[in-house]
Each structure stands twice: as structure tokens, then as C-alpha cells.
Design a protein around this motif. Structure first.
Motif, PDB file in Angstrom:
ATOM      1  N   GLU A 112       0.837  -1.203   0.000  1.00 45.71           N
ATOM      2  CA  GLU A 112       0.000   0.000   0.000  1.00 45.71           C
ATOM      3  C   GLU A 112       0.872   1.253   0.000  1.00 45.71           C
ATOM      4  O   GLU A 112       0.592   2.215  -0.747  1.00 45.71           O
ATOM      5  N   GLY A 115       2.414   1.567  -3.389  1.00 46.22           N
ATOM      6  CA  GLY A 115       1.363   1.917  -4.339  1.00 46.22           C
ATOM      7  C   GLY A 115       1.032   3.392  -4.282  1.00 46.22           C
ATOM      8  O   GLY A 115       0.830   4.047  -5.312  1.00 46.22           O
ATOM      9  N   ARG A 123      -5.359   0.657  -5.903  1.00 40.38           N
ATOM     10  CA  ARG A 123      -4.313  -0.081  -5.190  1.00 40.38           C
ATOM     11  C   ARG A 123      -4.806  -1.417  -4.644  1.00 40.38           C
ATOM     12  O   ARG A 123      -4.085  -2.415  -4.699  1.00 40.38           O
TER      13      ARG A 123
END
Length: 258
Positions: A112, A115, A123
Motif C-alpha cells: 500500500e 502503491g 491499489r
């Protein structure tokens, strides 16, 4: 697409993704990279080979814009990596099993974070896809610091693919993986290249991997490119049956005679 626009597009697509000219890097007087020049064709897998201390990692660091060259030039996707790397970094990525992730973050949180850094829009879907592709689903809530070496290698590759890069720089992408998983990862990289047209620069000590994946090989020794060619051409030139024998010939040619 109009005629002039199409011609411009075709010209851009025919240019190499990486263009390196007379690249040098020294640290406190010690020469790490000594005047290398090469290009990496769009959509090709280029191998960067050499023993420890040959200059591979320093070269990759300069390609990423993390290390400033002492002299020479690097263009990636037509952009000068010293002055304009911010224009192309979102379109490339890097994987190495030797770079640690924050130990307390879970696998999901790690992906995450990266991303977000790369501006990936959906994501959650991208993380789910990569977790499934790279067999990381059951580790998504596990802390990165508790992963095995092989699991960290797969996480490093997932991180490198989070933004669906056009240029992928891989340093030992199958290190610490068992033969079956390593073979599966190589097949995955081949499929990724076919599906996306991505260009891959691969540094590896696994010569079977190099023979299987690479369209061209650059052989480095003591900071210089001492030979280059397709795996078939290098085997023929050295009169050897495989790339491991070629690698040993080139590496040992630089050793001092007792």
C-alpha cells in the motif's frame, strides 16, 4: 493518428529504453564503473553479468538516479537521469532481495505504501492481483520482518511490479527461492514482458536464468564491459556449452597469475 504524429510515435518507439555513454563512477579515488557504454532495446531483456565488485550494483544505482555519475551520460526513455529523472521514475521500478522493507509493516501495508508512492489508482485491486500471482495471499497480514528469505524475494518483486513498470531493473530476482519457485518466477517475468512490452535489465549469478531470459548479455569485469552478445553468440565465441563456463572464462581472465 495523423501522419506526422504517427511518425513521431514510431520514432519514439524505435529508440532504446536505456542509452548509456562513457559512464564512470569513482568513490574516494576507487573506480567502480570505468567508461561503459550500452543500450537496452525496448521490450528486450538485457543481462548485466559479472563477479562481485564488477560494477553491476553501482551501474543499476546510477540508472535509478540514486548515484550520481562522475562523468558520462544516462538516458532512460529519452530523459537525462541526472537532470530529469523525476519524469521517468514513475514508469520504472526496481527489485532486489538485499533491500530490506520496514519490519513492522505487514505485506499489505508495505505494498500500500509503495502503491501510494507510485500513484497507483486502484491499489486494492493491484495488490490483490500481485498477491495472487506471486503466492503472497496468506502472508498479506504478516509483518515483513517475519518473512522467510524466499517470501521477502517475492515481496520485493511484488513491490517492483506495483506500478506496472515499463522498465524493470532486477538484481538477483530469484535469489533464495527453491528451484520450483524460481522457475515459476522466471515464467512469470517472461509472461509480464510479453503482455506489457516492458524492458528488463537483469543482474544475476544464475547462468541458467540468463540463458533462458536474456536477449543480450553484457559481461562486466573491474568496472568495464569486457564482452557482449546473445547467449548463443557468447557460447559460440568462447567455444563453451553453457553460460556458466563463459562466465568463468571471463571472470578468471582478469585474475592475476600466481
Amino acid at each position: 493518428m495523423a501522419g506526422p504524429e504517427r511518425a513521431q510515435y514510431n520514432a519514439a518507439m524505435s529508440k532504446p529504453i536505456i542509452e548509456v555513454r562513457d559512464l564512470r563512477k569513482s568513490f574516494a579515488g576507487a573506480i567502480a564503473v570505468d567508461g561503459i557504454s550500452f543500450v537496452a532495446a525496448r521490450g528486450a531483456i538485457t543481462g548485466l553479468l559479472g563477479g562481485n565488485g564488477a560494477g553491476k550494483t553501482t551501474t543499476i544505482g546510477m540508472l535509478l538516479g540514486l548515484i550520481l555519475p562522475s562523468s558520462g551520460s544516462i538516458a532512460v526513455m529519452g530523459e537525462d537521469m541526472v537532470r530529469h529523472r523525476h519524469r521517468v521514475l514513475p514508469r520504472m521500478n526496481f527489485s532486489s532481495p538485499y533491500v530490506d522493507f520496514p519490519a513492522r509493516l505487514s505485506v499489505r501495508e508495505t505494498l500500500e505504501v509503495f502503491g501510494r508512492l507510485y500513484g497507483v489508482r486502484d491499489r486494492a485491486a493491484r495488490i490483490a492481483r500481485l498477491a495472487g500471482d506471486l503466492h503472497l495471499r496468506r502472508f498479506l497480514e504478516q509483518r515483513a520482518g517475519s518473512l522467510s528469505a524466499g517470501q521477502k524475494t517475492r515481496l520485493a518483486l511484488a513491490k517492483a511490479l506495483i506500478n506496472t513498470p515499463e522498465l524493470l531493473l532486477l538484481d538477483e530476482p530469484t535469489a533464495s527461492l527453491d528451484p520450483d519457485t524460481g522457475d515459476w518466477i522466471r515464467a512469470y517475468l517472461e509472461a509480464y514482458r510479453r503482455e506489457t512490452g516492458a524492458t528488463i535489465l537483469l543482474a544475476s549469478h544464475n547462468m541458467a536464468e540468463v540463458e533462458r531470459l536474456c536477449d543480450e548479455v553484457l559481461m562486466m569485469r573491474a568496472g568495464r564491459i569486457v564482452d557482449r552478445g546473445t547467449p548463443d553468440a557468447l557460447r559460440a565465441r568462447f567455444g563453451r556449452d553453457n553460460m556458466e563456463q563463459v562466465f568463468l572464462d571471463i571472470a578468471r581472465a582478469g585474475e592475476a597469475t600466481p
